[in-house]
Write a protein that holds these residues in place. Structure first.
Motif, PDB file in Angstrom:
ATOM      1  N   ALA A 315     -16.374  39.338   0.568  1.00  9.44           N
ATOM      2  CA  ALA A 315     -15.257  40.295   0.620  1.00  9.44           C
ATOM      3  C   ALA A 315     -13.967  39.595   1.025  1.00  9.44           C
ATOM      4  CB  ALA A 315     -15.598  41.416   1.599  1.00  9.44           C
ATOM      5  N   MET A 316     -14.062  38.620   1.914  1.00  5.32           N
ATOM      6  CA  MET A 316     -12.858  37.875   2.323  1.00  5.32           C
ATOM      7  C   MET A 316     -12.285  37.088   1.134  1.00  5.32           C
ATOM      8  SD  MET A 316     -13.976  36.354   6.009  1.00  5.32           S
ATOM      9  CE  MET A 316     -13.672  37.232   7.547  1.00  5.32           C
ATOM     10  N   VAL A 317     -13.187  36.539   0.329  1.00  4.49           N
ATOM     11  CA  VAL A 317     -12.731  35.803  -0.863  1.00  4.49           C
ATOM     12  C   VAL A 317     -12.065  36.785  -1.829  1.00  4.49           C
ATOM     13  CG1 VAL A 317     -13.510  34.449  -2.859  1.00  4.49           C
ATOM     14  CG2 VAL A 317     -14.418  33.936  -0.572  1.00  4.49           C
ATOM     15  N   THR A 322      -9.972  31.281   0.205  1.00  2.00           N
ATOM     16  CA  THR A 322     -10.891  30.422  -0.545  1.00  2.00           C
ATOM     17  C   THR A 322     -12.259  30.524   0.129  1.00  2.00           C
ATOM     18  OG1 THR A 322     -10.551  28.501   0.863  1.00  2.00           O
ATOM     19  CG2 THR A 322      -9.036  28.762  -1.023  1.00  2.00           C
ATOM     20  N   GLU A 323     -13.275  30.036  -0.570  1.00  2.00           N
ATOM     21  CA  GLU A 323     -14.635  30.064  -0.003  1.00  2.00           C
ATOM     22  C   GLU A 323     -14.676  29.307   1.341  1.00  2.00           C
ATOM     23  OE1 GLU A 323     -19.025  30.527  -1.081  1.00  2.00           O
ATOM     24  OE2 GLU A 323     -17.263  31.320  -2.072  1.00  2.00           O
ATOM     25  N   ASP A 324     -14.007  28.146   1.393  1.00  2.00           N
ATOM     26  CA  ASP A 324     -14.023  27.351   2.634  1.00  2.00           C
ATOM     27  C   ASP A 324     -13.282  28.071   3.756  1.00  2.00           C
ATOM     28  OD1 ASP A 324     -15.520  25.413   1.513  1.00  2.00           O
ATOM     29  OD2 ASP A 324     -13.870  23.999   1.167  1.00  2.00           O
ATOM     30  N   GLU A 325     -12.134  28.639   3.399  1.00  2.00           N
ATOM     31  CA  GLU A 325     -11.373  29.379   4.429  1.00  2.00           C
ATOM     32  C   GLU A 325     -12.207  30.542   4.974  1.00  2.00           C
ATOM     33  OE1 GLU A 325      -6.812  28.714   2.689  1.00  2.00           O
ATOM     34  OE2 GLU A 325      -8.009  30.434   2.048  1.00  2.00           O
ATOM     35  N   ALA A 326     -12.886  31.224   4.065  1.00  2.00           N
ATOM     36  CA  ALA A 326     -13.687  32.379   4.499  1.00  2.00           C
ATOM     37  C   ALA A 326     -14.854  31.912   5.384  1.00  2.00           C
ATOM     38  CB  ALA A 326     -14.200  33.155   3.283  1.00  2.00           C
ATOM     39  N   THR A 327     -15.520  30.844   4.970  1.00  2.00           N
ATOM     40  CA  THR A 327     -16.661  30.347   5.760  1.00  2.00           C
ATOM     41  C   THR A 327     -16.208  29.968   7.164  1.00  2.00           C
ATOM     42  OG1 THR A 327     -17.606  29.511   3.715  1.00  2.00           O
ATOM     43  CG2 THR A 327     -18.568  28.664   5.743  1.00  2.00           C
ATOM     44  N   ALA A 328     -14.997  29.457   7.248  1.00  2.00           N
ATOM     45  CA  ALA A 328     -14.485  28.994   8.548  1.00  2.00           C
ATOM     46  C   ALA A 328     -14.217  30.140   9.518  1.00  2.00           C
ATOM     47  CB  ALA A 328     -13.208  28.183   8.330  1.00  2.00           C
ATOM     48  N   ARG A 329     -14.302  31.390   9.061  1.00  2.88           N
ATOM     49  CA  ARG A 329     -14.063  32.543   9.950  1.00  2.88           C
ATOM     50  C   ARG A 329     -15.336  32.936  10.720  1.00  2.88           C
ATOM     51  NH1 ARG A 329      -8.858  32.472  10.139  1.00  2.88           N
ATOM     52  NH2 ARG A 329      -8.922  34.477  11.210  1.00  2.88           N
ATOM     53  N   PHE A 330     -16.467  32.212  10.496  1.00  7.28           N
ATOM     54  CA  PHE A 330     -17.757  32.609  11.105  1.00  7.28           C
ATOM     55  C   PHE A 330     -18.280  31.573  12.084  1.00  7.28           C
ATOM     56  CE2 PHE A 330     -17.471  34.829   7.114  1.00  7.28           C
ATOM     57  CZ  PHE A 330     -17.991  36.082   7.393  1.00  7.28           C
ATOM     58  N   TRP A 331     -18.797  32.062  13.196  1.00  6.24           N
ATOM     59  CA  TRP A 331     -19.558  31.236  14.150  1.00  6.24           C
ATOM     60  C   TRP A 331     -20.891  31.976  14.348  1.00  6.24           C
ATOM     61  CZ3 TRP A 331     -14.429  31.844  13.983  1.00  6.24           C
ATOM     62  CH2 TRP A 331     -13.620  30.704  14.115  1.00  6.24           C
ATOM     63  N   ILE A 332     -21.975  31.356  13.937  1.00  5.92           N
ATOM     64  CA  ILE A 332     -23.282  32.049  13.959  1.00  5.92           C
ATOM     65  C   ILE A 332     -24.224  31.319  14.913  1.00  5.92           C
ATOM     66  CG2 ILE A 332     -25.216  32.830  12.540  1.00  5.92           C
ATOM     67  CD1 ILE A 332     -23.363  32.980  10.168  1.00  5.92           C
ATOM     68  N   LEU A 333     -24.916  32.095  15.741  1.00  7.51           N
ATOM     69  CA  LEU A 333     -25.807  31.497  16.746  1.00  7.51           C
ATOM     70  C   LEU A 333     -27.234  32.007  16.564  1.00  7.51           C
ATOM     71  CD1 LEU A 333     -22.979  32.527  18.308  1.00  7.51           C
ATOM     72  CD2 LEU A 333     -24.059  31.312  20.181  1.00  7.51           C
TER      73      LEU A 333
END
Ligand SMILES: NC(=O)C1=CN([C@@H]2O[C@H](COP(=O)(O)OP(=O)(O)OC[C@H]3O[C@@H](n4cnc5c(N)ncnc54)[C@H](OP(=O)(O)O)[C@@H]3O)[C@@H](O)[C@H]2O)C=CC1
Ligand SMILES: CC(=O)C(=O)O
Ligand SMILES: [Mg+2]
Length: 556
Positions: A315-317, A322-333
């Motif tokens: 949805a962010m894309v 961009t795909e990289d920018e969107a991925t960079a919005r997540f921190w998963i634990l």
């Protein structure tokens, strides 16, 4: 006198009363009673369906314990499906926690103790060469099936391996496919794949009704799944096959293997993602922080969490990153802390969200408290099964750097929720935008009574069943699920119109049948656009959906 035999001894009249799909009980009219040979088999009063619902509701309320209420409802379902579904539809908000999470979790744990009557199909490894024959034994073998919900019982809600007890989940989900989506009950089929259990308590429990063996693994497990899918394809082509509560190690591989081969989706990965995106979109609007600007910390890196992250990233894309920018919005634990590139054993789906090790150099560990301190998230989502993991300290810290923190403790059942909404409200002075996986009582915020949004895939799967049945889709595509998510958010906005006080993040549960039609329409349109359903106009789809949504009422 002859001893009783195994041969059926019942008259056709008694068979009628014993078939929950045709039984009207006290609502059989005098003429029907005479024609069907029912005279004398029922008390004299002839009731309307409304009167039966009122009586059943009183009986339901007469039980104090949720599990006893669940048992009562299951018996009603096995006696008279129209009455059961009418009761659930009319009292959806009150009955949902009993038919579904959290009580269904307890019913799964105690499946063998509370077992009364069979429902659905149980398939075991030993029968793998006969699955097609067994599918023909389904209770309504003369009907096609619109939806199958299947589980192997390995990850039941947040309760882990429940073996054969997992059957409670397909039964519960399918009753909501009917009550909300309007899928005819005769055209639903719950299935439990009994591949054994690794739950020591169950293996040692003399009452346990499942296969008393450890779980199949590796090639044998894959062979079992393939035998099952091949039997469904051959016997029930075109049926929607929903995978439910499989352990993450199996959930993704199964979805990847079959999603382009038949009409199928995984509810925990894709349904959860769609409803969470819907709730998050509403929350982002309320917070005034657009979706692409959100910084998300997700506790849990299982199938549900990774599915949610994947769809929000899509949805962010769509909204310009961009795909990289969107991925960079997540921190998963996960249980070992933040997913970082140097960690071994990550799945490809998890690895896609791993952070660079350089980022955490100098951090005081990678646990949730430290990640929240460093990242200053705007949204905190829990799909970890870790009860109470969103502590006061963590939540207050988040609220210290974010005016409207979005906090979604989504783990089920209630006993596994990462936080209590009332605590979240208190710790954030009412600023948190909250959604939970299981139901919680309403909150009081600024003097207003605010229902707690239940971000649960129940907003999506019944609508998906309605969509694919009405538009005759051959596949479930990602775009259908994203369209469903957007429709969930639109329904929430519409429902919020004129509401005083804080905006609800999801549409009201009481209006779910109406919302399901809107959500189904969006998914069906996407199916047509994706070329996986025959061409139809929006108006034609709307009409098909209205026609397909069964309402529980007696046939004349
Ligand atoms: N609201 C909804 O609609 C839905 C809610 N859910 C709920 O989400 C939860 C997770 O489901 P699913 O992803 O399938 O399950 P999994 O068991 O696959 O995933 C759980 C994840 O949480 C991690 N985890 C466990 N304990 C902790 C902890 N103490 N701290 C941090 N991380 C932890 C696990 O790490 P590790 O693998 O390292 O052990 C794993 O990554 C369940 O409670 C389920 O009921 C699921 C679907 C829908
Ligand atoms: C809701 C659901 O599917 C789960 O908790 O697994
Ligand atoms: Mg589930």
């Amino acid at each position: 006198m002859d001893q009783p035999t195994n041969r059926p001894t019942t008259s056709p009249a008694v068979t009628t009363l014993a078939d929950p799909l045709v039984n009207k009980g006290t609502a059989f009219t005098r003429d029907e009673r005479e024609a069907l040979g029912l005279d004398g088999l029922l008390p004299p009063a002839v009731e309307t369906l409304d009167e039966q619902v009122a009586r059943a509701y009183e009986a339901f309320r007469g039980y104090d314990k949720p599990l006893n209420r669940h048992i009562y409802l299951r018996q009603l379902q096995d006696t008279n499906e129209v009455l059961f579904h009418r009761l659930v539809t009319e009292h959806l908000e009150e009955l949902l926690p009993v038919v579904y999470t959290p009580t269904v979790g307890e019913a799964c744990r105690r499946f063998s103790e509370i077992y009364r009557r069979p429902r659905g199909l149980f398939l075991t490894w030993e029968d793998r060469h006969r699955f097609r024959d067994i599918l023909r034994n389904r209770p309504h073998g003369n009907q096609d099936v619109d939806v199958i919900v299947v589980t192997d019982g390995q990850r039941i809600l947040g309760l882990g391996d429940q073996g054969v007890g997992g059957m409670g989940i397909p039964i519960g989900k399918l009753s909501l496919y009917t009550a909300i989506g309007g899928i005819h009950p005769a055209r639903t089929l719950p299935i439990l794949l009994d591949v054994g259990t690794d739950n020591e308590d169950l293996l040692g429990n003399p009452r346990y009704l499942g296969r008393r063996d450890r779980r199949l693994t590796g090639a044998e497990y894959d062979e079992m799944i393939e035998a099952f899918v091949a039997a469904v394809e051959a016997e029930l082509p075109g049926t929607l096959l929903q995978w439910e509560d499989f352990a993450t190690a199996h959930a993704y591989p199964i979805l990847e293997r079959y999603r382009d081969r038949l009409l199928t989706f995984n509810d925990d990965i894709q349904g959860t993602a769609a409803v969470t995106l819907g709730a998050l979109s509403t929350a982002a609007d309320v917070a005034g922080t657009p979706l692409p600007e959100q910084r998300l910390v997700i506790l849990g890196a299982g199938s549900a969490a990774i599915g949610v992250a994947g769809m929000i990233r899509t949805a962010m894309v769509d909204e310009g990153l961009t795909e990289d920018e969107a991925t960079a919005r997540f921190w998963i634990l996960d249980v070992d802390g933040l997913l970082v590139s140097s960690r071994s054993g990550l799945s490809p789906q998890q690895r896609a969200f791993a952070r660079d090790d350089g980022e955490v150099a100098g951090w005081d560990g990678t646990g949730l408290a430290e990640v929240v301190r460093r990242v200053e998230p705007t949204a905190l989502i829990g799909l970890s099964t870790a009860h109470g993991a969103f502590t006061e300290e963590i939540v207050r810290r988040m609220a210290g750097t974010c005016e409207r923190p979005v906090i979604f403790p989504l783990s089920n059942p209630t006993s596994h929720s990462e936080a209590e909404p009332a605590d979240l409200t208190r710790w954030t002075d009412g600023r948190a935008l909250i959604a939970t996986g299981s139901p919680f009582p309403p909150l009081t915020v600024d003097g207003h009574r605010v229902p707690v949004a239940q971000s649960n895939n129940v907003y999506v799967f019944p609508a998906m069943g309605l969509a694919v049945t009405a538009c005759r889709a051959a596949r479930v595509t990602d775009r259908m699920l994203v369209a469903a998510a957007r429709a969930v958010a639109r329904c929430a906005v519409r429902a919020a119109d004129g509401v005083e006080g804080p905006v609800p993040l999801l549409p009201p549960l009481s209006g779910m049948r109406d919302s399901a039609r809107e959500i189904a329409l969006a998914a069906a349109l996407a199916a047509v656009e994706d070329g996986v359903a025959p061409h139809a106009t929006q108006e034609e789809l709307r009409e098909a959906i209205e026609r397909a949504q069964w309402t529980p009422r007696y046939a004349d």
